[in-house]
Scaffold this motif. Sequence first.
Motif, PDB file in Angstrom:
ATOM      1  N   ARG A   1      -2.280  -5.674  -0.897  1.00  0.00           N
ATOM      2  CA  ARG A   1      -1.078  -5.070  -0.318  1.00  0.00           C
ATOM      3  C   ARG A   1      -1.248  -3.558  -0.321  1.00  0.00           C
ATOM      4  NH1 ARG A   1       4.133  -4.101   0.650  1.00  0.00           N
ATOM      5  NH2 ARG A   1       5.367  -2.931  -0.871  1.00  0.00           N
ATOM      6  N   SER A   2      -1.116  -2.948   0.835  1.00  0.00           N
ATOM      7  CA  SER A   2      -1.233  -1.502   0.963  1.00  0.00           C
ATOM      8  C   SER A   2       0.103  -0.840   0.646  1.00  0.00           C
ATOM      9  CB  SER A   2      -1.676  -1.120   2.381  1.00  0.00           C
ATOM     10  OG  SER A   2      -2.970  -1.632   2.650  1.00  0.00           O
ATOM     11  N   VAL A   3       0.046   0.250  -0.115  1.00  0.00           N
ATOM     12  CA  VAL A   3       1.227   1.059  -0.423  1.00  0.00           C
ATOM     13  C   VAL A   3       0.811   2.517  -0.312  1.00  0.00           C
ATOM     14  CG1 VAL A   3       3.021   1.629  -2.096  1.00  0.00           C
ATOM     15  CG2 VAL A   3       2.116  -0.710  -2.006  1.00  0.00           C
ATOM     16  N   GLY A   4       1.305   3.210   0.708  1.00  0.00           N
ATOM     17  CA  GLY A   4       0.888   4.582   0.928  1.00  0.00           C
ATOM     18  C   GLY A   4      -0.611   4.652   1.147  1.00  0.00           C
ATOM     19  N   LYS A   5      -1.290   5.569   0.441  1.00  0.00           N
ATOM     20  CA  LYS A   5      -2.742   5.686   0.528  1.00  0.00           C
ATOM     21  C   LYS A   5      -3.462   4.717  -0.404  1.00  0.00           C
ATOM     22  CE  LYS A   5      -2.634  10.647   1.674  1.00  0.00           C
ATOM     23  NZ  LYS A   5      -3.057  11.999   1.223  1.00  0.00           N
ATOM     24  N   GLY A   6      -2.715   4.021  -1.250  1.00  0.00           N
ATOM     25  CA  GLY A   6      -3.305   3.125  -2.234  1.00  0.00           C
ATOM     26  C   GLY A   6      -3.088   1.668  -1.894  1.00  0.00           C
TER      27      GLY A   6
END
Length: 246
Positions: free
Chosen positions: A187-192
């Motif tokens: 799961r992508s969250v922002g740049k992370g």
Amino acid sequence: MNVHLIAAGKFHDIDFARLELLKLLAEQPQIRTSVASDYADLANLARADMLITYTCDLMPADDAQVAALDTFLRRGGRWLALHGTNAVLRFGADGVVDTPDLVPAFSQLLGTRFAGHPPIAPFKVFVTRGDHMMTQGLRDFRVEDELYLTHRTADIDVLLHTSFTGTCDEFRDADWDEPQVPVLYERSVGKGAILYLTLGHCRGHYDLRPLTSFWPHPQRCAWNYPIFHELLRRGIGWGLANARDG
């Protein structure tokens, strides 16, 4: 590369899991690891390139700790979440286990919330996406473990899955008919990003106190399988790749 490891919680042999994870991290000489037993060490989290959590019934204690996890991800951090990281357990007066959503912001950040599992038994895990660094070259496999059933709380990219139709009599959320149960997802969250692997149950003789004073049969489940250690090594490599890119 700085890794922050949180290993703590209930009903599992946390000491065993912590040691095994530290041994895997020690295979990479460039890694420096800090270790905690809750989400309160915000200073080491802020310095970390990667977060690894092996927990059960352990949630962030307040909004500031959830916000720190969100900030860690949005700036580019990688989070390898294992087994019971998304689990909250409350035992009802009737003996049935509830799994309340006590910290909705945390479960939404993770993308899933634990709801139950059938008794430990072998099940087949299928490769959902074979083009990811976590799954390239892997074949479907069988493993004996807790088959984690979850409710999705956000968009996730499923990499490995199983299926389940039946009942989980120990849990309030008992009846299931799921053709795709996530076993590994990103799961992508922002740049992370978060990489969640639901396998990895372990329990020793004394880990169910105060529910029972002695558990007769220690359980290692997926920890007995080379494929699980391969997935953990790949997960650490997934975090290393991000640190190199950064």
